[in-house]
Design an enzyme around this catalytic site. Structure first.
Site, PDB file in Angstrom:
ATOM      1  N   TYR A 114      25.478  56.200  23.598  1.00 24.26           N
ATOM      2  CA  TYR A 114      26.546  56.825  22.827  1.00 24.26           C
ATOM      3  C   TYR A 114      27.009  55.826  22.043  1.00 24.26           C
ATOM      4  CZ  TYR A 114      28.775  59.374  19.433  1.00 24.26           C
ATOM      5  OH  TYR A 114      29.466  60.397  18.470  1.00 24.26           O
ATOM      6  N   LEU A 115      27.964  55.631  22.987  1.00 26.38           N
ATOM      7  CA  LEU A 115      29.358  54.857  22.694  1.00 26.38           C
ATOM      8  C   LEU A 115      28.657  53.110  21.746  1.00 26.38           C
ATOM      9  CD1 LEU A 115      32.067  55.875  25.333  1.00 26.38           C
ATOM     10  CD2 LEU A 115      31.450  56.396  22.623  1.00 26.38           C
TER      11      LEU A 115
END
Lengths: 210, 210
Positions: free
Chosen positions: B125-126
């Protein structure tokens, strides 16, 4: 030429190692686990341990060119598509720049240049490959991007169709993809180009001479 | 200012619409489904239908600024993280450029500027957020990137800590994030900057005046 093969234990990667070796290059097999080492060392091929999700900087010492043939494969989730296919590739490009390695050959995928056209289930993969390819194009490295069609395990016959854009989908044996990647490492003509690749009727060195 | 809010139906997005409206801007709510329209129209707020995975070009007509507050959320797979959080954002940036929209405010996430430091389950996600943020930075648009800590549903108290880098993790109510994003739309000071954001002890307009 001393060529680092990232993803050397993969289905295409293993062929790439052999093709480079056969054509007088000096392949270096980057693998993740120590138990993947003997298959290469038994053939007299150097291997280095590197994990695309962690550290693999030491793999780049004394390397003249890189072939990126790694992929997370169909048995892991899309999180690994981001972490390996996209970010692993981007980090490999960054490392190659850092070490002043000039030549970078990327194993991509047909339709990665137009991911919006892909089947719904493939789109996230195609976008991840697309981002990695775009990063390479803007990296300043001498690159070649190869986007093969569906990969098969048929024995290669050394005959391909390679063009900047091929408008039909098709397939190609992994062995022929590997031979093409290996050939591109030394070819001067293919610098800063991206190609679709399928089985065809031209021998690899002829197809790439044009 | 006429501000397109992408992800207007989201938990932060809904607050953003209200904060923009309260502060004299003219928000335009981009939503995916027609049944999300009445909640905005009942308040006299214009809405446009747009799907980040498909077409949303018509949403950009007559818009002066964009706030991107969309996200695939925790209930979908990582394939949607690529297609919405990363690629949806990148396409929104491309459309903003295409339409000559100058100002783009991105709702990002704390640690998106150093994704390798994230928890294993968060890394993909990051990295997706990171790629979108990097794309924005290189887009030529006037941007502000806001990377809040853990979002809560507590009522906002309008007090924040906002710095280019905050070395501790923490949380912040969605309402305060929304008010910060809304405030940044008109602030001249924040152009081409990226900030970490947590709850703190300065009022939003004071924190952003420095």
């Amino acid at each position: 030429m001393r060529v680092l093969v990232i993803g050397a234990n993969g289905q295409v990667g293993k062929y790439v190692i052999d093709k480079l070796n056969d054509s007088g290059h000096e392949p270096v097999a980057m693998v993740r686990d120590t138990d993947q080492v003997p298959q290469f060392e038994d053939k007299g091929i150097r291997s280095v341990i590197g994990d695309l999700e962690k550290d693999f900087e030491s793999a780049f010492y004394n390397i003249e060119a890189v072939i990126f043939a790694a992929g997370s494969g169909p048995h892991t989730g899309a999180d690994k598509t981001i972490l390996i296919d996209q970010e692993g590739a981007i980090r490999a490009i960054e490392r190659a720049k850092h070490f002043g390695i000039k030549r970078f050959v990327m194993l991509s995928s047909m339709a990665a240049d137009r991911p919006e056209s892909g089947a719904e289930a493939m789109k996230h993969y195609l976008y991840a490959k697309h981002r990695a390819d775009e990063y390479l194009k803007q990296s300043g490295l001498d690159y070649t991007i190869v986007r093969p069609g569906r990969l098969t395990n048929d024995r290669g016959n050394g005959k391909i169709k390679i063009q900047e854009h091929i408008n039909s989908y098709g397939e190609i044996p992994r062995e022929d993809v590997a031979e093409t990647l290996s050939f591109l490492i030394s070819g001067a003509k293919a610098e800063n180009k991206a190609y679709d690749l399928l089985s065809g009727d031209q021998r690899i060195h002829e197809a790439l001479a044009n």
